[in-house]
Design an enzyme around this catalytic site. Structure first.
Site, PDB file in Angstrom:
ATOM      1  N   HIS A  87       6.773   5.772  53.861  1.00 41.41           N
ATOM      2  CA  HIS A  87       7.467   4.489  53.797  1.00 41.41           C
ATOM      3  C   HIS A  87       8.964   4.800  53.820  1.00 41.41           C
ATOM      4  O   HIS A  87       9.512   5.317  52.840  1.00 41.41           O
ATOM      5  CB  HIS A  87       7.076   3.739  52.529  1.00 41.41           C
ATOM      6  N   GLU A 109      11.757   4.375  51.083  1.00 45.07           N
ATOM      7  CA  GLU A 109      11.582   5.087  49.814  1.00 45.07           C
ATOM      8  C   GLU A 109      12.340   6.411  49.890  1.00 45.07           C
ATOM      9  O   GLU A 109      11.771   7.501  49.886  1.00 45.07           O
ATOM     10  CB  GLU A 109      10.094   5.251  49.521  1.00 45.07           C
ATOM     11  N   GLU A 159       4.943   8.865  42.589  1.00 45.26           N
ATOM     12  CA  GLU A 159       5.790   7.685  42.695  1.00 45.26           C
ATOM     13  C   GLU A 159       7.039   7.847  41.845  1.00 45.26           C
ATOM     14  O   GLU A 159       6.965   8.186  40.663  1.00 45.26           O
ATOM     15  CB  GLU A 159       5.025   6.434  42.251  1.00 45.26           C
TER      16      GLU A 159
END
Length: 374
Positions: free
Chosen positions: A167, A170, A336
């Site tokens: 992504h 990010e 994450e």
């Protein structure tokens, strides 16, 4: 100077509704180039030096991850090197950024950008190490290079794969990779040397160069979410996954890490593979070794907050870490990092940023070694 807002540069993204006066600027989030996803913004403001500036993003409440704006603060920079947080409010519909610039030119962004030029500089820098080979895997949809950094001897017993920025918005993911590579190539680092005695690492710093350049949050130049393409990638829609997946099947994989950023949760955490059918006791034990070692290596990492194991049941094997964990029966994790801050160790000036991501990448060597030793 008159007020001017621009976005025609690397990773730029915004729509201008009104920008005549500094205190009544109205903007809209611009969607990904080929997908109905609204979130990433990155723009330059000129002409508002020493003026109280109020910028209202009118469609923030319609963003793909509107909860990401709760307790969020935008980042700003005068030189595109040093970024800091500025006052930001969200009323459920409109997000308002307030700032009094000290200079005529200032940049604002969703998170500290990681530019294409810095990406190329990173590749150029690491290739000077005798431990490194920078390998071209193929082209993206727009024809950009897709590179993997190979660190160590490809004949090594263990194969570690690390990918970042599926992504593209990010960007904290590539900041982490920069830190990881720096630590891994430090010949005075005993953890790095121990890793390279056991393993070769295949590291893709930017899986989505086109989306990054276009100012997309989640998709490539064909509108594909690369982290939903791992079962059936194609050269037309998702060549980035197509090439990387083929290379992984060529080399094999004993540890896989997919680096991301989460819009809403202000924590660093991993999502594991325990929900996959056929997940073995050996995988569970080795996954826990990685997690426990990461906790010991960095106070920024935690296990209390994260995703429910059932989050991706419907399209599980379309995701990189689930596909690899299922296929290779190895430790396979999605890491994450926050867009906001780490609520456990908050920083009022910067929030979570590139520098903290770099430090986390350096710390990640310890759990990698623990995993290889398990």
């Amino acid at each position: 100077m008159t007020i001017k807002i621009s976005q025609n540069f690397d990773a730029g993204a915004i729509e201008v509704v009104k920008a005549e006066e500094a205190d009544t600027i109205e903007l809209k989030l611009r969607k990904d180039s080929h997908a109905d996803i609204w979130q990433w913004f990155h723009f330059r403001l000129q002409g508002a030096r020493h003026q109280e500036t109020v910028m209202r993003i009118l469609n923030a409440g319609e963003a793909t991850y509107a909860k990401g704006w709760e307790n969020y603060r935008a980042v700003a920079s005068y030189d595109r090197e040093t970024w800091f947080r500025v006052d930001t409010e969200f009323d459920g519909k409109v997000m308002t950024i307030r700032h009094t610039p000290e200079y005529d030119s200032v940049y604002y962004a969703y998170f500290e950008p990681y530019s294409w030029e810095r990406h190329l500089d990173l590749l150029s820098s690491v290739q000077h190490s005798p431990l490194v080979e920078v390998v071209d895997l193929g082209n993206t949809v727009d024809g950009r290079d897709l590179n993997v950094v190979v660190v160590g001897d490809p004949a090594a017993e263990k194969k570690v794969w690390i990918i970042a920025r599926q992504h593209p918005g990010e960007t904290m993911a590539e900041w982490l990779v920069e830190g990881l590579l720096g630590a891994l190539l430090d010949t005075a680092n005993p953890i790095a040397r121990s890793i390279l005695e056991k393993a070769v690492l295949y590291i893709v710093p930017n899986m989505n160069p086109d989306g990054a350049a276009r100012g997309n949050l989640r998709t490539n130049a064909a509108g594909a979410n690369l982290n939903r393409e791992w079962m059936t990638p194609s050269l037309e829609a998702s060549p980035e996954v197509f090439h990387v997946k083929n290379k992984i099947h060529e080399t094999g994989c004993d540890l896989f890490l997919d680096i991301h950023g989460d819009e809403a949760l202000p924590y660093v955490f991993v999502a594991g593979s325990e929900m996959i059918e056929g997940f073995t006791e050996k995988q569970a034990k080795e996954q826990q070794v990685f997690v426990d070692s990461f906790c010991a290596a960095s106070p920024d990492f935690q296990t209390k907050f994260g995703y429910e194991a059932s989050k991706y049941n419907e399209d599980m094997l379309k995701l990189a870490s689930k596909y690899i964990g299922h296929t290779f029966k190895c430790v396979s994790l999605t890491l994450e990092l926050p867009f906001k801050d780490n609520a456990n160790l908050p920083d009022a000036e910067t929030g979570w940023d590139g520098a903290r991501s770099i430090k986390l990448g350096e710390a990640m060597l310890q759990p990698i070694l623990a995993s290889l030793n398990s």
